[in-house]
Design an enzyme around this catalytic site. Structure first.
Site, short mmCIF file in Angstrom:
data_model
loop_
_atom_site.label_atom_id
_atom_site.label_comp_id
_atom_site.label_asym_id
_atom_site.label_seq_id
_atom_site.Cartn_x
_atom_site.Cartn_y
_atom_site.Cartn_z
N ASP A 247 68.42 7.67 -94.85
CA ASP A 247 67.77 6.75 -95.81
C ASP A 247 66.18 7.13 -95.79
O ASP A 247 65.42 6.30 -96.16
CB ASP A 247 67.93 5.44 -95.48
N ASP A 325 66.94 2.34 -79.46
CA ASP A 325 65.77 2.42 -79.97
C ASP A 325 64.83 1.33 -79.01
O ASP A 325 63.72 1.85 -78.59
CB ASP A 325 65.36 2.37 -81.50
#
Length: 481
Positions: A247, A325
């Site tokens: 994206d 993350d």
């Protein structure tokens, strides 16, 4: 045998194979059970036949693309064309024995991944309309690893990468798909030999603690990342890779940015990544007249970032099952290392819908400024970003700046030009000030977004501002999370 003859022969072989497979599937002896006469069972059998035929058609298209790429590569001697036909027959047989693309949840039939050595040097490259003609690679070979799942809009990401990619050899693109979503896979396959397409084979359910069931997507993403990075570094054997999500769109100088900073990443052990992303990159908060500005940051930014095989070798042995993350931002992984990030982002996300359910998108992410000016980073001296030099110069610049209040800054009641500093002492003070200034105010492992030594640099009313702790700063407090 001429190229056209080779393609024609291959097409005949494949057509016969598909027809024979279809014939056997359709006329296989039916069950003698009386119950088989039921319409529902017949309908189910026909439905399965239809699915198999559709699957065979997809494989047929894939094999034809593979034939064409092999003919281009081999460039047409009789021996080579015979070898091509043998490869096609072998691939078809393998597919038939394996039961098709998804029989065991494994990889679909795809062209072989590029050999890294062959990728680096190609004396007779094939030009295409999306990129410059390649010669021998000058400089590092950096793989682009694109993560995808079920977004057919992955084409928007891939079109941008191919539009700006200066060299197919220097920046080979690998697209790794999870989810096995067929429409998305079809979009990726449509790019042919402009990229390498791989699929994450493990589609089994993941054991998830009951309290985290709603976060299942984060577990799948971590599994996908671990598998695809292993493929990139340990199977394809690349030494450096840039991670891109499906994206993201990229700036015109995206590749130049990473080429220019690559050597810095290799030589400075206090760095562990280069990111294309500025978490506080809204247009009003950046200096659009200086897109060449780069910074060190203690906060791992992600969203288009480069790492080395050396780092992956360190992280892969302890890769987490979820929330990769935030895990990577933990002090135990970061070990005091920093990343490079730009003043103006070289990526921008268009993915409002995802596992995070649009968290931050409407309020923040969709306003990130994407750089639109070409900067020749490979011609610049980036030595100022080395830790020893940066820590002296940057810290001096920040703490030589006079302290002002938010009210003075907002109303413009500052009688001098130049940089200024707003000081904070507590977590609450930082969060209140950051919110008023339009900055992201959250912490990860005690580190504010974009911070270096606790300092967040940004623009406000066309003035450089530093939101900074006091001069006796003792380090990040992990409880500020």
């Amino acid at each position: 045998m001429r190229k056209k003859d080779a393609v024609a022969c291959a097409f005949v072989v494949l057509s016969v194979w598909v027809l024979m497979t279809s014939f056997l599937l359709f006329f296989h002896p039916l069950s003698t059970s009386k119950d088989f006469k039921k319409d529902a069972e017949l309908e189910e059998r026909l439905s399965k036949l239809e699915s198999n035929l559709i699957e065979e058609a997809h494989v047929h298209d894939s094999l034809i693309n593979h034939i064409q790429s092999l003919i281009k590569k081999k460039d047409g001697s009789k021996g080579n064309n015979n070898n091509i036909l043998e490869q096609v027959k072998g691939a078809a047989l393998d597919h038939n024995l394996d039961g098709g693309d998804n029989a065991a949840g494994g990889d679909s039939y795809l062209p072989d991944p590029p050999d890294p050595d062959e990728t680096q040097y190609n004396a007779d490259p094939q030009p295409d309309e999306n990129q410059a003609v390649d010669g021998p690679v000058k400089g590092p070979v950096i793989a682009i690893l694109v993560f995808s799942c079920n977004r057919v809009t992955v084409n928007r990401c891939l079109d941008g990468l191919l539009r700006y990619r200066p060299s197919k050899q220097q920046f080979p693109i690998i697209v790794s798909q999870d989810c096995m979503d067929t429409p998305t896979a079809d979009v990726i396959r449509s790019y042919g030999d402009q990229l390498t397409f791989i699929q994450q084979p493990d589609q089994s359910d993941i054991a998830i603690p009951p309290k985290e069931k709603k976060f299942k997507g984060y577990f799948r993403i971590a599994r996908h990342y671990g598998w695809a990075l292993n493929q990139t570094f340990f199977s394809f054997n690349y030494n450096s890779a840039i991670i891109v999500e499906d994206d993201l769109e990229v700036s015109p100088d995206f590749f130049e940015y990473f080429l220019g900073t690559h050597d810095l990443l290799l030589k400075d052990p206090s760095l562990w990544c280069v990111s294309a992303w500025n978490d506080n990159g809204k247009e009003a908060l950046v200096d659009t007249s200086h897109p060449e500005l780069l910074y060190r940051t203690d906060f791992f930014p992600g969203l288009g970032w480069m790492l080395t095989r050396t780092l992956w070798s360190e992280l892969s042995v302890k890769w987490p099952k979820s929330y990769w993350d935030d895990w990577i931002r933990d002090p135990a992984q970061r070990k005091g290392r920093a990343c490079i990030r730009p003043e103006i982002s070289r990526t921008r996300t268009f993915g409002k819908v995802g596992v995070s359910n649009g968290l931050f998108y409407e309020k923040h992410l969709k306003y990130i400024k994407l750089n639109d000016k070409n900067v020749q980073f490979t011609n610049m001296d980036l030595g100022y970003l080395h830790k020893d030099m940066y820590d002296v110069e940057f810290v001096k610049k920040v703490y030589d700046s006079p302290i002002v209040s938010y009210e003075e800054l907002k109303t413009g009641k500052i009688s001098f030009d130049g940089d200024v500093r707003i000081q904070y002492h507590t977590k609450d003070k930082f969060k209140r000030t950051a919110k008023m200034l339009g900055l992201m105010d959250d912490f990860r492992s005690g580190v504010p977004r974009t911070a270096y030594r606790g300092i967040v640099a940004f623009m406000y009313n066309k003035r450089r501002v530093y939101l900074a702790p006091s001069t006796n700063w003792k380090g990040y407090n992990i409880k500020w999370s």
